[in-house]
Every structure is written in C-alpha cells, then in structure tokens.
Design a protein around this motif. Structure first.
Motif, PDB file in Angstrom:
ATOM      1  N   LYS A 480       0.882  -1.184   0.000  1.00  0.00           N
ATOM      2  CA  LYS A 480       0.000   0.000   0.000  1.00  0.00           C
ATOM      3  C   LYS A 480       0.912   1.224   0.000  1.00  0.00           C
ATOM      4  N   GLU A 481       1.262   1.656  -1.203  1.00  0.00           N
ATOM      5  CA  GLU A 481       2.287   2.700  -1.342  1.00  0.00           C
ATOM      6  C   GLU A 481       1.858   4.022  -0.717  1.00  0.00           C
ATOM      7  N   GLN A 482       0.597   4.366  -0.874  1.00  0.00           N
ATOM      8  CA  GLN A 482       0.164   5.655  -0.339  1.00  0.00           C
ATOM      9  C   GLN A 482       0.231   5.667   1.198  1.00  0.00           C
ATOM     10  N   TYR A 483      -0.233   4.578   1.786  1.00  0.00           N
ATOM     11  CA  TYR A 483      -0.187   4.443   3.246  1.00  0.00           C
ATOM     12  C   TYR A 483       1.260   4.573   3.722  1.00  0.00           C
ATOM     13  N   ALA A 485       3.796   5.910   2.153  1.00  0.00           N
ATOM     14  CA  ALA A 485       4.338   7.249   1.877  1.00  0.00           C
ATOM     15  C   ALA A 485       3.894   8.238   2.949  1.00  0.00           C
ATOM     16  N   GLU A 486       2.653   8.101   3.391  1.00  0.00           N
ATOM     17  CA  GLU A 486       2.139   9.047   4.388  1.00  0.00           C
ATOM     18  C   GLU A 486       2.662   8.769   5.784  1.00  0.00           C
ATOM     19  N   ARG A 487       2.906   7.488   6.108  1.00  0.00           N
ATOM     20  CA  ARG A 487       3.093   7.147   7.517  1.00  0.00           C
ATOM     21  C   ARG A 487       4.460   6.568   7.877  1.00  0.00           C
ATOM     22  N   CYS A 488       5.256   6.214   6.862  1.00  0.00           N
ATOM     23  CA  CYS A 488       6.493   5.490   7.200  1.00  0.00           C
ATOM     24  C   CYS A 488       7.731   6.229   6.708  1.00  0.00           C
ATOM     25  N   GLY A 785      -3.748   7.013  12.537  1.00  0.00           N
ATOM     26  CA  GLY A 785      -3.289   8.268  11.921  1.00  0.00           C
ATOM     27  C   GLY A 785      -1.781   8.376  11.824  1.00  0.00           C
ATOM     28  N   GLU A 786      -1.097   8.040  12.915  1.00  0.00           N
ATOM     29  CA  GLU A 786       0.371   8.065  12.869  1.00  0.00           C
ATOM     30  C   GLU A 786       0.924   7.085  13.881  1.00  0.00           C
ATOM     31  N   LYS A 791       7.264   8.320  12.249  1.00  0.00           N
ATOM     32  CA  LYS A 791       7.269   7.541  11.004  1.00  0.00           C
ATOM     33  C   LYS A 791       7.589   6.074  11.309  1.00  0.00           C
TER      34      LYS A 791
END
Ligand code: SF4
Ligand code: SF4
Ligand code: SF4
Ligand code: FES
Length: 952
Positions: A480-483, A485-488, A785-786, A791
């Motif tokens: 899940k690239e978007q997940y 990118a946003e969180r890691c 959320g985070e 990250k």
C-alpha cells in the motif's frame, strides 16, 4: 447460571449508527428508541419492561423455542415471541395482558409437570430462571400433575470434575447447545431425539468427560436451571457475596464475578460485562482456582542456612530481618551489584512496580528482570523499534472486523482459549485464516472451520518464511504505497523493499530451509495483503528463537507495507502468555528501562524517578536473568529476591540454572508453594494468590483490570506488603496503605498511565493504556493516523539460521508449547482437578520418525540434546511434521528445560525454546537427571516436612 447481579436483556446487542439506524416504537405505552434489528424483548428490557423468558439470553442468538416471551402487537394477529420478533418503527407492543398471562402459565405448567419445584433444597435456589419465572407467574403447582411420564429418573452425568449434568432438571431449551456452538465454538453438544424423548447429548452420546467438551463452562453459564451446575455450588451452597476480579492465568485477562461465602470462593462466573471476555471463560479461569487453598500452600515464613538444612519456621519479622541482613551482608562483602531481583508476570502491576523499585532504590542497582525475558522480550524490542510502542496494537474485539487473519507461532485454542473462541466466531462468519506453525494446531481443522492455508514451517526458519511472504507482496505489487508514503520512513522502506525483493528471498529459494511449498507461501501472501483488513496474531513461536526480535520486526514490516496497522480489524497482536506479562514489562521490570519502556540512561526520566524516590539511580542497565546466572557462576552475584516466579523450571538449561543457585548465598523466594526454585532457597516468604489481593493486571490488549480481594491472605500479607516490609528492613522506607496509592505513584511517573486511578477503573470497568489527557478513557487501538514513534521504521531482516540445527547426532528438532488444561510451569493447575485431562508431559512424534526408531504409542522415549537427557512417554501423531518433535513443560519431573539450550535471541536474550536439536530413542528407565531430580525433590520435601519453629 449466570451471576444474579447481571442484567440479561434477552438477545444480543445490535450496533446503532453509524453502522445501523434507529427505530422508535411504543412498549406498554412508553416510547423507546433502539437500533434497528433489536428484538422486542431487548427493547422492552432496556426500559425495564421485562418479558418472561427461558430459552433466550443475551449472549446467544434468539431461538424461539420456549414460547414464554409472547407479546401482543397492535394490529397484528397472534402472539409473536418477543425474542425472535424485531422492532419496527411505530409499532405498539403490550407485554402484559390476561391472555398473555394465561398462555404463559400454560407453558410453565407443562415445564413444571416434568420439573418439580423443590426449590428450597435445590443448589440453584435463587439462581434459577425457571424458579424466577414460576414465581413471576405465581405458579406453585401444575394442573397436569407430576404422575405422568417424566425424566425424573434419568441418570446424572457427574463425569466432569467441575460440573454435573442432570437430565431430570433439563427443560431442553437448547441454551447449552447454542452456547457450545456460538460462544465456545466446540460444538460438543446436540439435542438428540424429538418431542418428549429429546435430550441433551455430548458428542456421540458420551459422558461429558469422554466427549469433545473442553470444559469451558459456557453451557453451565447459559443453563437457566440446575441441569448443568457447578459441583462447587452443589457442595458449598448459595454464595452470599459477588466480587468482580480478573483471571490470574493467561494474557486474555477474563473478568469474573467471584461468588463467595464466608471468605471462600463458591464459583467463578465469567463476567458478561467483561471487556476482554464478554461472559466467556475457559477451564482454567472458570474452574481451576482450587490451588489457592491447596494443602501444599506454605503460610509461615521459613529460613535456613544452607539448602541441606531443614527449614525453620519463623515470624515475618524474623524472616524479613534475616533476608535484609543477608542481602546487605552480601553487598558489603561482594559489592553493590552482587544482588538482584526478579519480578513476576503473575503478580499485579503494583507488586511488580514495587519489586523493581526495591531493586533500583533499595538495592541501589538495576539488576531487575522479569520472566518476560523468556517469552515476549523480543516483542518489546521489535515493536518499539518499528512502530514505537512495545505492545499489541488492537483490542480483542477488533478481530471481528478482520478479513484475513494470520496466526503464527501461537496456539490460541490451548493458550488463549477465550480469544480463540472469538476468533472462531469471526472465522465462521467468513474471515480467512492462515496458520503458520510447525504443528497442525487445532485451528487448522476444527468444527466448521478449516484454515485456508497451513504453512508448516520448519522450526527456526520463521524469518526466512516471512521474508518470502514479503517478497511476494513486494514483487507482485501488493504493497500500500500511499499508506507507506504518508506514515512510514521512506528510506528504510526502500532499503527493506530492495532487500526482500532479492531473488534469494523468494518462496522458491527459501523453500529448502523453511520446508514450505512456494505455492502455499504465494497464496498466503496474496490473501493477507489483498483481503481488506489483514490482522496478525502471534505467540511464543515467534519470539522464542535466536532471531525472535528479527521475526517481530518481520511482522511489523509486513503489516506496515500492506497498510494493516492503525484501524479496527488489522494490527500486530502478540498473544501474551501469563496474565500480567504486559504489565510486568510496562512497570519497569527490565534492567534497562523504567516504567513505560524509558531507558535508564535518559537523564530527564531518571531525574524524575530520583526526585520521586529520593535516591540517586544508576544510568547503566543492570543484569538480565541469564547474566545473573553467569555472574553467579563466576562468583560475583550472590543474592536474589524472586517474587512469584519459578525460574528453575521455566528457564532453559536447568542444570546451568540450578548450579547458579547453588553458588548463591542468599536466595529469597516469595511464592505460594515450595516450587522448584524454592528448593534452592534460604528464605521462603509465603505468597498470596490473586484471590487474596488487591491490584491490577494488564492483559495482551494493554487492558488494565482490577484484581479484588475475595479472601484474607492465608499468610497474613498480600505480596506487595511483603516487598514493602523488605524494603523498610533494608532501610529504604516505603509507605503505601493500599495498592491504589501505588497506582497513583505509577500514574504520576508514567506519561502513558497519567490518567489511571482506581476510581476510574472502578467506574469504567477496565482501561487500555495509554490513558492520559489525550485519551482520558484509554486507547483501544494504537497508531491511528500516525505511529507512536512518528514515522514507521522498516528494518532489513536478514535470515541468520540458528546454530541449533539437526545433525546426524541430533537429527530431530524439538519445539515446545502448552496445553489448554495446564498452565505454564503447572504450579497452579497441577494442584487442581485439571490433571484429569493431562497428568504428564508427553512427546509428540510423527509416525514415520517413530517407526524408524521402533517407537509405538505410550513407549518411554529418551530425548537427548547437547544440554542433557530426559525421558517422556511417546505420543505418535501426525500433528507434527516429520523431523519435528513437540512437548510441553508443565510438569517439573519431565525436565523439559534440561534439554533446551542456552541459545537466545540476539537482541534480548530470550531463550530459543522453540528449536532444540535432539535424538529420540526407546528406553526403559528415567534419565540420570530425572533420577537425581527425584532424589533431590524427596530430600527437599523431607526437609520441608521436618520444618521446625525457631523457638520450639
Ligand atoms: S441442560 Fe440446561 S441449557 Fe441445556 S437444554 Fe437443558 S435446561 Fe437448557
Ligand atoms: S463445557 Fe464448554 S465445551 Fe463443554 S459442552 Fe459445555 S460449552 Fe461445550
Ligand atoms: S486462562 Fe485465559 S482464557 Fe482462560 S479464563 Fe483465564 S484469562 Fe480467560
Ligand atoms: S424466550 Fe422467547 S421463545 Fe423462549
């Protein structure tokens, strides 16, 4: 029969908005609004308009068989059953009328004709729903008389050690059958026959004991009459007090209403308001509490000079004073660091906190450790580094939203039975299951459930297998690239991705070491990554390896890469073994961490504790348990205080451990019984069971629940009070009047516990940490959320094979686990009637491996590793794969840990219990170690028997 203080609304709760909608109706002239899908019975009960019922209860789906709960609905014909009729907007319901009363009385009289109301002499008197309904309808006799055909002479089944089944008292309401199906998921019961001949039958019309029944007690709890009843209730009579407390066995942390009489427990009734168990339990928590009053309990302190001397019974003052003097003498002779302490995952948070405080503040060093060292320490390390918190991410109820579930290195039906029942409920609803385990655990094939994939991984190769699962996910574009990118952390993600994508990590390349067919790996990886909500549950089969911490990071990497952390239905869920493993770790038991995993080298944190405790504290970590043993061998560690742990039985390489204890000069053991460690002790301080104390336990969900005293401590003190006495005798004053004050101190010093108090726990029932200003009522799901660490961090998880490999000399791999009816080192369960189901450890061996060695079922077999040799009875079974043998470690005389090695996790020293290379041969006598054990035990029991009062 459930606890009398429970408000049973008749049918299960239905979710309101946002998932459903609300409906408004009128019941007996009163308006009520409830979620759509609610039964009329429940809607009525919710406003106090109770409808008589017998076959309905709110833990089971409505069944509609007893015809007692009839109601009238304006404009509708007939008298529908309110348990099976759902609410509808605008309907007007009447629950009472002369006609309804007449119909109900008719039904009840039929029941009574086969069930005389001898209530006064019945053990269920006051707990019986049949009695309640009869009273409500004012029925004392039946028009049909008692002379007709009846079941009054049917044979009672008393085979189960804990409950009886009396068919004469059965009204065939089927609640027991449905409880076994819906709540427990064992499907051991059926209703056989029809009409008058219909009866409850266990398995193929067997006795309860001989049937598939696992003695969870769900049927007993559901039964509205005395037909299924606890023997303790029959024996002891009606309880007079109900106290809500928490199970002291596994990490599920079931809540119970302990019903007692004159300070003795009559029965433990699972609490339907319990947040972890919702009214369910297993055979251990439900029934196996008799150990608390077992004659083996030692209730007077004892001391002796050497382990060859008889014990002397002494006063508490004398024992505490002696222990304190000895510990101080050792420090004066050998140095400050020559002593240490071990906290217990069976004791309360408050007790554990006090023991580590005693070590740091009174001993003046950081030589504190806990039994979690030997089970879930890699969980702490692996999760802290990847996602930022050393704990599971979910609450148990989250599993009801999971679509694909991986169970790896865990055996929930045996180790975490109540969670297993919930998991099975979800699987029956259609969730998919992947089991990763060297053995075919029960979840692989159980009534109505078949795992979609079972990956029978070779012991010691988990990391290779998970790298290959990750390989499929990455190379087939299932991340899940978007997940991410946003969180890691993107750099670490890129490094991990490149690593797992290497061909050497493909299922085809790793199959030779893991033993798992590439197709299976690929299919399982696709299922987990693509099903929607993917959840991972794991146990000691993950952590107890030389790469335990790496494997925990493998799990975290996979969950992050597939977006499966931070909402309901997903997550990383370590199934904790003992009742308070999570708590003992949270409370600062490890040598390098204060409460909530804050490193002792952190100046600001240390300063906070120094201010609060009024002493300077060390910035360097102290000794871990294996280091304590090493130091004992080299002569620099001479004294230890152990609360509630039996390290001699539970730690690996027993002979190494016992020689460490014999090298010490003052071993102080605080326990209920003369356990294996206490046989090497110089001071014995009697412990208190969970029934004798106040405090809290923290379960595998981070859920903190109250433990409440039901009986007076048999030895006069609760465990926390004993630590307090010892600390005061050592010259470091501790003053607490109640464990609530200890919790208040924990809350003051621990940001994730800042919002905790006993008042809040009493009000909310239980709270999952973190609980503070940001989350005043706790946190069911973390990392929403985070990630806690900011990250999410990926780690490259290179597979490093364990040095413990099958060789020509030791061609088989031994792995260990536990069984449902026994618990850990067995000190508690061996002293209950649970021994009816398991009275010894056995060695499971595959038929092929057995045949080539000439071994048949029940043969005595010698099991030899490079650490030692033991002898066990053989069980020939294809539950294990060829090349793998399996046993448990519940019985000290088996000496399972005589053969486990000192290999351990590279990061945390967690022992590699799950992989020991062994050879198995047929033998005809116990091993040399077992003979020595027998002699030593007899000698120590003689010394105990001959214990003398000091001033005799
Ligand atoms: S044993 Fe109890 S629960 Fe089961 S059918 Fe009979 S009365 Fe109902
Ligand atoms: S005790 Fe549990 S497993 Fe046994 S029959 Fe009752 S519900 Fe089923
Ligand atoms: S042993 Fe575990 S599952 Fe069983 S009752 Fe206790 S907490 Fe619940
Ligand atoms: S309670 Fe409704 S039919 Fe039995």
């Amino acid at each position: 029969m459930y606890s009398t203080n429970y408000n049973d609304l008749g049918t299960p709760r239905v979710d309101g908005p946002p998932r459903g909608k609300f409906v408004t109706l009128e019941i007996n002239g009163r308006e009520v609004t409830v979620p759509d899908g609610t039964s009329i019975m429940r809607a009525a009960a919710s406003i106090g308009e109770r409808v008589p019922k017998l076959c309905a209860t709110d833990t089971l789906k409505a069944f509609g068989s007893c015809r007692l709960c009839l109601v009238e609905i304006e404009g509708r014909r007939g008298y529908p059953a309110s348990c099976t009729t759902l609410v509808a907007d605008g309907i007007k319901v009447r629950t009472e009328s002369p006609k309804l009363s007449q119909l109900r009385r008719g039904v009840m009289e039929l029941y009574i004709s086969d069930h005389p109301l001898d209530c006064v002499s019945c053990p269920a008197n006051g707990h019986c729903e049949l009695q309640n309904v009869a009273e409500e309808l004012d029925i004392t006799e039946t028009r049909y008389g008692l002379a007709g055909a009846s079941h009054q002479h049917a044979d009672k089944d008393a085979s189960n050690p804990y409950f009886t089944f009396d068919p004469a008292m059965c009204i065939v309401c089927s609640r027991c059958v449905r409880a076994c199906d819906e709540v427990q998921g064992t499907l051991a019961l059926t209703i056989q026959g029809r009409g008058f001949a219909s009866k409850v039958s266990a398995s193929q019309d067997e006795s309860f004991l001989a049937s598939e029944c696992v003695s969870c007690g769900a049927c007993v709890e559901a039964c509205p009459t005395v037909a299924l009843t606890e023997k303790s209730l029959i024996r002891m009579g009606r309880p007079s007090k109900v106290t809500t407390t928490t199970c002291a066995y596994c990490g599920v942390g079931c809540s119970f209403n302990a019903e007692s009489k004159d300070g003795n427990v009559v029965r433990m009734v699972p609490n339907r308001d319990g947040h972890a168990n919702h009214g369910h339990a297993c055979v251990k928590g439900r029934f196996a509490f008799g150990y608390a009053t077992h004659p083996d309990r030692i209730t007077t302190p004892m001391i002796r000079k050497s382990i060859e001397d008889p014990w002397q019974q002494v006063s508490w003052d004398e024992a505490i004073g002696h222990a304190a003097r000895e510990l101080r003498r050792i420090q004066a002779t050998y140095g400050r660091d020559a002593i240490g302490g071990i906290t217990s995952s069976r004791c309360t948070n408050e007790e554990t906190y006090l023991v580590q405080k005693l070590v740091r503040a009174a001993f003046g060093n950081n030589n504190t450790d806990t039994c979690a060292r030997v089970c879930h320490s890699p969980t702490g390390y692996g999760l802290k580094n990847t996602i930022g918190e050393s704990a599971g991410t979910q609450h148990f109820d989250s599993v009801m939203k999971a679509d694909a579930i991986i169970v790896v290195g865990a055996n929930p039906t045996e180790g975490h039975p109540v969670f297993a029942s919930q998991l099975k409920r979800r699987l029956r609803q259609g969730a998919k299951l992947i089991v990763i385990d060297p053995r075919e655990i029960a979840l692989v094939r159980t009534p109505h459930i078949k795992a979609d994939y079972h990956l029978p991984v070779r012991p010691g190769t988990n990391v290779a297998l998970f790298n290959s699962i990750a390989h499929v996910v990455v190379t087939e574009g299932l991340t899940k690239e978007q997940y991410v990118a946003e969180r890691c952390d993107i750099d670490s993600y890129a490094r991990w991705k490149a690593f797992v994508a290497e061909e050497r990590n493909s299922p085809e390349m790793t199959a030779a070491s893991t033993g798992v067919a590439p197709d299976l790996v690929r299919a399982a990886a696709r299922l987990y990554a693509s099903a929607g909500n993917g959840a991972i549950y794991y146990g000691l089969g993950v952590t107890e390896h030389s790469q335990g911490s790496t494997m925990v990071m493998c799990i975290a990497n996979l969950a992050m890469a597939t977006g499966n952390v931070g909402r309901e239905g997903v997550g990383i869920n370590p199934l904790r073994g003992q009742n308070n493993v999570q708590g003992s770790c949270d409370m600062g038991s490890f040598p390098h961490e204060f409460t909530a995993y804050r490193h002792v080298s952190d100046d600001a944190v240390r300063a906070t504790f120094e201010r609060a405790w009024g002493v300077p504290l060390l910035a360097e970590p102290g000794l871990r348990i294996p280091n304590m043993f090493e130091a004992a061998h080299d002569g620099s560690f001479k004294g230890i205080y152990i609360q509630g742990e039996d390290v001699v039985q539970s730690d690996p390489n027993t002979q190494h451990v016992t020689s460490a204890f014999t090298a010490m000069e003052c071993v102080v053991v605080q326990d209920l019984f003369l356990n294996e460690t206490a046989k090497y002790a110089h001071v014995f301080l009697p412990g208190s069971s969970f029934l004798e104390k106040d405090g809290t336990f923290t379960n595998a969900e981070r859920r903190v629940s109250r433990v409440r005293r039901i009986m007076e401590p048999l030895a006069g003190f609760q465990d926390w009070e004993v630590t307090l006495l010892l600390s005061n005798a050592l010259g470091y004053p501790m003053q607490y009047r109640h464990p609530s004050e200890i919790m208040d101190e924990i809350a003051r010093l621990t940001p994730t516990f800042a919002g905790f108090s006993y008042e809040k726990l009493d009000r909310l029932g239980s709270i999952q940490w973190p609980c503070n200003d940001k989350a005043p009522e706790g946190t069911p799901i973390m990392h929403v959320g985070e990630f806690v660490r900011g990250k999410g961090q990926f780690f490259v998880t290179e597979f490093v094979p364990t040095s413990e490999r099958a060789t020509r000399r030791f061609p088989l791999l031994l792995t260990t686990g536990r069984i449902l009816t026994q618990y850990n080192v067995g000190a508690q369960t061996r002293r209950t009637q649970n021994t009816v189901w398991a009275g010894a450890d056995v060695l499971e061996i595959h038929p092929h491996d057995a045949e080539v060695r000439g071994i048949v079922q029940g043969d005595r077999v010698g099991l030899t590793s490079r650490s030692g040799e033991i002898v066990l009875p053989a069980e020939v079974t294809d539950r294990v794969r060829p090349g793998v043998v399996y046993t448990t470690f519940h019985f000290p005389e088996s000496g399972t840990n005589v053969i486990t090695t000192e290999n351990s996790d590279w990061a945390t020293n967690c022992p590699e219990y799950k992989v020991t290379a062994v050879e198995v041969v047929k033998v005809n006598q116990p091993s040399a170690w077992q003979k020595r054990f027998q002699d030593f035990t007899e000698h120590q029991l003689q010394l105990l028997k001959g214990r003398t009062p000091t001033h005799a």
